[in-house]
Design a protein around this motif. Structure first.
Motif, PDB file in Angstrom:
ATOM      1  N   ARG A 122      -6.446  -5.212   6.752  1.00 22.93           N
ATOM      2  CA  ARG A 122      -7.159  -3.996   7.434  1.00 22.93           C
ATOM      3  C   ARG A 122      -8.146  -4.297   8.730  1.00 22.93           C
ATOM      4  NH1 ARG A 122     -11.679  -1.178   3.494  1.00 22.93           N
ATOM      5  NH2 ARG A 122     -12.356  -3.296   3.581  1.00 22.93           N
ATOM      6  N   ASP A 139      -4.733   0.568   6.799  1.00 16.49           N
ATOM      7  CA  ASP A 139      -6.006   1.225   7.062  1.00 16.49           C
ATOM      8  C   ASP A 139      -6.712   1.421   5.700  1.00 16.49           C
ATOM      9  OD1 ASP A 139      -4.282   3.045   5.911  1.00 16.49           O
ATOM     10  OD2 ASP A 139      -4.463   4.830   7.421  1.00 16.49           O
ATOM     11  N   THR A 187      -7.260  -0.869   1.565  1.00 21.55           N
ATOM     12  CA  THR A 187      -7.166  -1.995   0.622  1.00 21.55           C
ATOM     13  C   THR A 187      -7.084  -1.439  -0.738  1.00 21.55           C
ATOM     14  OG1 THR A 187      -9.556  -2.123   0.535  1.00 21.55           O
ATOM     15  CG2 THR A 187      -8.625  -3.355   1.865  1.00 21.55           C
TER      16      THR A 187
END
Lengths: 391, 391
Positions: free
Chosen positions: B250, B256, B258
């Motif tokens: 990320r 974008d 987790t």
């Protein structure tokens, strides 16, 4: 890149003009050329003209379906077999097949043979095996949702548990009862056999196809064809499969040479060594005492003879002492192999010869599967000092 | 694609402004923030601006050196760790870490920690471990040509032999003697420690870096970031490492989001569950009876707390009964895991919750390593009939 299977038919190793439909798999050898004393296996033939050669531009990885055009139909799901690493070890390379789903090379074969069982609509899978083959067949059958029967013998206790873990019906029976019982399960229950049923070894006709993927991987991992491959050899399905894979690469024009194939057999037996020495298509031997139970096969087959003969290789006999030394040296480099699994390296060492190119020793299986593992007890030092830790 | 290590320094997990040079590795935790009751680990910081994001366009495979820019320098040779398959299992994916060189996830850590020993010019490696970690450290030390001392306890007999196979000096000592002796080996022999030396767990500062590669592989294998990762958790180096890998993806703009990280701990202990419930940076617990010796750690660490907290995850306690059920079901699908290795699936099942995306359960180790394997004897049926083979 991959695509549907291009398998066309079965073809006899006894007479290449003897052809049969792809299904059903001829699990009792070639019906045209076999005799009461000698069974010839069949193999799988493909529509090679249709193979897209970009197939050999991929990177190796788990799941042999990446080679599906050159395999029989893969109707059983994968456990991520194949894609094993090639490890440098002195002046040879070790192909570490202990890195497969059930920690032996057998998973490549069983993905293909259990797929055949699924394709045939068989109600189950049956196998006679003292260890790796039985566990692997049980695992792939379980994965495919098929019941499995494993006829085993006096495998080491940890291996017995390994075979049993996958939920198959596992029964230990005397060696001389295994094959009659296997036939009965096939004939009366309709189970698909994934191990041998014939007087000399033929095994499952599709089995060696799974081992071809080792040849494809080696070519990509080395960026070239090895000069020699040393393989632990029992029934020689592995040896033949790897040979056939390299022969196909040459046939397809991907490469222009093939390796010499060395059949590394236990000196306590060695049916392919005997057959080659005597000029026979296959031989049967007595097995003397050995701990290398994974390669101690009394019944040889024609495949091993073909692989050695056509590749310009040899059969090499290795003693248990050779195997222990090779096993020890591999472990001392971080690779703990089953005693039988070290036969490739042991064979390479016994054959004192130089090769003009890379030499690969196949290592087939994890050290956990050996006779005696877990049998020793180690005392706890109740009051240890630094002196106890020095060599 | 890969290139030199971009590791810059060590940074404290207790206070991110506390920075230290990359070498020597702080194997006794952060010297600035640790107290007599609580040790904070350090981690490795990289020059992330220099990372070429095409690094994440490759295909996973063996040898974690393919991720070298985001790892500490890899001065120890590979045994082909990593590149393990991701197997579909019902509505989850199993990341099968039993497919590593010593058949557990620990190989990813030890490639990195033994590399640190080599980089430091240490005369040897020392480790306190009841099983997988000790064997893996011994294997990588052997491969690197370094002597190793393994302080072990009452591991199962097959595991004792496994650890010993690689040629290390292996000594079984009582648990309370292991850590004092380890310190003595470090202080007096100068051996590099690859296991913990502090009051709460800090371990080797470079260790979790090896586990980051699981996150990179999962991203490439799924083609996306999973919604949740369930990890067998002892000291939480694995949990933290996988978390850090996703956090890096990320940070680098490769992804974008987790995953939520779930720390699956034995209900017989569970130090991270305790710390999270109490709002502590780390905790210590008593361990009750359990056969899940691979995750039965009394000493927790701050890493696990950070991974769960920062990812929005949870700690999940699983009983031996939960573990046996998960182990059995995995085996019945062809994946024979160690009892502790099934904790990821057991934890996922205990947490009844839906996720908006793929769920991954890490399975850490082969079933061969369990308590009791090889302890049972199976009779040979001398006169078997077909009836004996039916369920």
């Amino acid at each position: 890149m991959n695509g549907p299977s291009l398998a066309l038919r079965q073809r006899s190793l006894g007479d290449p003009s003897a052809e049969f439909p792809l299904f059903p798999p001829l699990t009792r050898g070639c019906p045209k050329t076999s005799t009461a004393e000698l069974a010839y296996p069949v193999e799988v033939d493909y529509d090679y003209a249709k193979v897209d050669r970009t197939l050999f531009e991929q990177q190796p990885g788990p799941d042999i379906a990446r080679w599906s055009p050159l395999l029989p139909p893969l109707d059983a799901p994968t456990l991520g077999e194949g894609g094993t690493p090639l490890i440098e070890f002195g002046d040879v390379y070790i192909k570490d097949e202990s890195r497969n789903p059930t920690w032996s090379h057998k998973d490549r074969l069983n993905r293909v043979t259990v797929s055949a069982a699924v394709a045939c609509g068989a109600p189950g899978v049956v196998v006679a095996s003292s260890g790796n083959h039985g566990a692997s067949a049980a695992a792939y059958a379980a994965r495919a949702g098929l019941p499995a029967i494993v006829l085993t013998g006096d495998a080491p206790p940890a291996v017995q548990e390994f075979v049993r873990s996958y939920g198959a019906k596992v029964v230990s029976v005397p060696v001389d009862k295994r094959w009659p019982l296997l036939r009965q399960v096939v004939d009366e229950l309709g189970y698909h056999p994934v191990s041998n049923q014939t007087v000399t070894h033929t095994g499952h006709p599709f089995g060696p196809e799974g081992y071809k993927t080792i040849a494809y991987e080696l070519f990509l991992q080395l960026g070239t064809v090895p000069a020699a491959v040393f393989s632990p050899t029992g029934y020689a399905e592995l040896l033949y499969g790897v040979w056939k894979g390299f022969a196909e690469l040459r046939l397809l024009g991907v490469t222009d040479r093939t390796p010499r194939m060395f059949s590394c057999e236990t000196a306590a037996g060695g049916p392919h060594a005997k057959a080659l020495a005597a000029g026979l298509p296959a031989a049967i031997v007595e097995i003397g005492p050995t701990d290398a139970y994974g390669v101690a096969c009394p019944v040889g087959g024609h495949r091993g003879v073909v692989a050695v003969r056509d590749s310009g290789g040899e059969a090499v006999l290795v003693t248990d002492e050779d195997l222990r030394k090779a096993q020890r040296d591999l472990a001392r480099a971080g690779l703990w192999q089953e005693l039988s699994g070290a036969a490739g390296l042991a064979g390479r060492r016994r054959l004192r010869r130089d090769f003009d190119g890379p030499v690969v020793c196949i290592a087939t299986s994890s050290g956990f599967k050996d006779v005696g593992v877990g049998g020793e007890r180690y005392d706890v030092l109740t009051d240890p000092t630094l002196d106890d830790l020095l060599p």
